[in-house]
Design an enzyme around this catalytic site. Structure first.
Site, short mmCIF file in Angstrom:
data_model
loop_
_atom_site.label_atom_id
_atom_site.label_comp_id
_atom_site.label_asym_id
_atom_site.label_seq_id
_atom_site.Cartn_x
_atom_site.Cartn_y
_atom_site.Cartn_z
N ARG A 27 0.83 -1.22 0.00
CA ARG A 27 0.00 0.00 0.00
C ARG A 27 0.85 1.26 0.00
O ARG A 27 0.44 2.30 0.54
CB ARG A 27 -0.96 0.03 1.20
CG ARG A 27 -2.05 -1.01 1.16
CD ARG A 27 -3.15 -0.66 2.15
NE ARG A 27 -4.04 -1.80 2.36
CZ ARG A 27 -4.45 -2.23 3.55
NH1 ARG A 27 -4.05 -1.60 4.65
NH2 ARG A 27 -5.25 -3.26 3.66
N ARG A 31 -3.01 6.74 1.17
CA ARG A 31 -3.53 7.97 1.75
C ARG A 31 -2.57 8.68 2.68
O ARG A 31 -2.83 9.83 3.05
CB ARG A 31 -4.83 7.65 2.50
CG ARG A 31 -6.01 7.36 1.58
CD ARG A 31 -7.23 6.93 2.36
NE ARG A 31 -7.07 5.58 2.89
CZ ARG A 31 -7.90 5.02 3.77
NH1 ARG A 31 -8.93 5.71 4.24
NH2 ARG A 31 -7.70 3.78 4.19
N ARG A 40 -6.44 11.26 -5.86
CA ARG A 40 -7.69 10.56 -5.56
C ARG A 40 -8.87 11.52 -5.65
O ARG A 40 -9.94 11.18 -6.18
CB ARG A 40 -7.58 9.93 -4.17
CG ARG A 40 -8.89 9.47 -3.54
CD ARG A 40 -9.48 8.23 -4.17
NE ARG A 40 -10.77 7.93 -3.62
CZ ARG A 40 -10.99 7.12 -2.57
NH1 ARG A 40 -9.97 6.55 -1.97
NH2 ARG A 40 -12.21 6.88 -2.15
N ASP A 77 -6.83 -2.89 -7.23
CA ASP A 77 -7.45 -3.48 -6.04
C ASP A 77 -7.74 -4.94 -6.32
O ASP A 77 -7.98 -5.34 -7.48
CB ASP A 77 -8.76 -2.75 -5.69
CG ASP A 77 -9.26 -3.15 -4.31
OD1 ASP A 77 -8.78 -2.57 -3.31
OD2 ASP A 77 -10.10 -4.07 -4.22
N TYR A 153 -14.96 -11.72 0.45
CA TYR A 153 -15.71 -10.49 0.15
C TYR A 153 -16.93 -10.79 -0.72
O TYR A 153 -17.99 -10.17 -0.57
CB TYR A 153 -14.80 -9.48 -0.55
CG TYR A 153 -13.75 -8.90 0.34
CD1 TYR A 153 -14.05 -7.83 1.20
CD2 TYR A 153 -12.46 -9.40 0.36
CE1 TYR A 153 -13.08 -7.29 2.03
CE2 TYR A 153 -11.48 -8.87 1.20
CZ TYR A 153 -11.81 -7.81 2.03
OH TYR A 153 -10.85 -7.29 2.86
#
Length: 344
Positions: A27, A31, A40, A77, A153
């Protein structure tokens, strides 16, 4: 062992030990970086960012420009696979991924049997845009989620703390769950082969939720499907370089390392370092395993933790990384501190 090339991370995947271990972070395009947050915002949504090749290429390159990491990981992703199999996938701000859940075995019949590469063309285009912009020493990494993790998921429709919905579904409907895993094995192998042919140097298979499985189920739902993916890739690209990361595998990690023919095994921060060195690194190169929280803490604790990782693994083929992804609140100064410590 393959010959040495001017890419330290790729050299480790070829079985060589580097005097200064190559370093990247899971990652790393995220952010915690102000430039990522600005890009973003420009994209409008997370999925728009994943499927906009120009912007996805930009965020892939941002941490390389700032930190000169030895690895650049494709920005995307793991849930683009269900999307390319015809499932609805969305990312809700503050909540995370949302999918249409699979609650009954018959729902699996609604899933496409063939991955729609047209939906993934923006990902392959991102690879083609990034590749010529990388410094010569940087290894370009693609990735996918392992079938078990992606299935968790798809079954629940969202993330859960212990993946109970998928575990229950697998116990109650093992044949139907087998069908879902089969679909994901085939789709994941094809996806990674396309990434490698588009220009990545190596790929990583993230089994983020492997650690919730008991040993027998871990062998069935994590080891066996990942092995099938690796063998399918190698059939198409014999010299493909692959990292496997079954987070939380614990003592089962030695079984994974012996059964799954990956080039390196990712270590989470929870694994005992002596066990990992003696039982896993003796078999193949390892990658890891700094606690992401100590990277937030910084200071003396960070220096001591970096030193402990280096002492444990630097005598063999080793890639320095975190034990999972960097978190958004991590100070940039602490990443710089970590890199100074690793690189001496």
């Amino acid at each position: 062992m393959s010959s040495v090339v001017n890419k330290p991370l790729l050299n480790v995947l070829n079985g060589h030990r580097e005097k200064i271990p190559p370093v990247w972070m899971m990652r790393q395009a995220g952010r915690y970086l102000p430039e990522y947050r600005a890009t973003r915002e420009k994209a409008g949504s997370f999925l728009n960012l994943c499927f906009n090749p120009q912007l996805a290429a930009e965020v892939t390159l941002q941490p390389i420009r700032r930190f000169n990491f030895d690895g650049a990981i494709l920005f995307s992703d793991i849930l683009v696979i269900p999307y390319a199999l015809g499932r609805t996938v969305d990312f809700v701000v503050g909540e995370g991924p949302k999918l249409e859940p699979i609650t009954e075995p018959r729902s699996i019949q609604e899933i496409r049997r063939e991955i729609d590469h047209g939906k993934l063309d923006p990902v392959y285009e991102t690879i083609r845009l990034v590749k010529p912009q990388l410094p010569e020493h940087v290894t370009f990494l693609g990735f996918c989620g392992a079938p078990w993790t992606v299935a968790t998921y798809m079954i629940a429709g969202h993330g859960t703390p212990d993946q109970a919905p998928a575990r229950l579904f697998a116990y109650r409907h093992p044949d139907a769950f087998d069908q879902l895993i089969d679909i994901l094995v085939k789709a994941s192998a094809e996806y990674l082969i396309r990434q490698l042919k588009a220009g990545v140097d190596a790929v990583q298979i993230f089994d983020t939720w492997a650690g919730v499985l008991p040993p027998e189920e871990f062998a069935r739902w994590s080891i066996a499907p990942t092995r099938r993916i690796v063998l399918a890739i190698r059939e198409a690209i014999p010299d493909a370089k692959i990292i496997g990361f079954p987070r939380g595998a614990g003592a089962s990690l030695a079984h994974y390392a012996s059964e799954v023919p990956v080039n390196a095994v990712g270590l989470d921060w929870m694994i005992d370092k002596t066990f990992a060195r003696d039982r896993v690194q003796k078999l193949k190169p390892v990658q890891g395993n700094l606690d992401p929280l100590v990277l937030i803490a910084g200071g003396r604790a960070l220096d001591e933790s970096v030193d402990a990782v280096m002492r444990a693994f630097s005598d063999g083929p080793f890639i320095f990384n975190l034990g999972h992804g960097i978190t958004p609140e991590t100070p940039i100064a602490n990443v710089e501190q970590m890199l100074r410590r690793v690189r001496g």
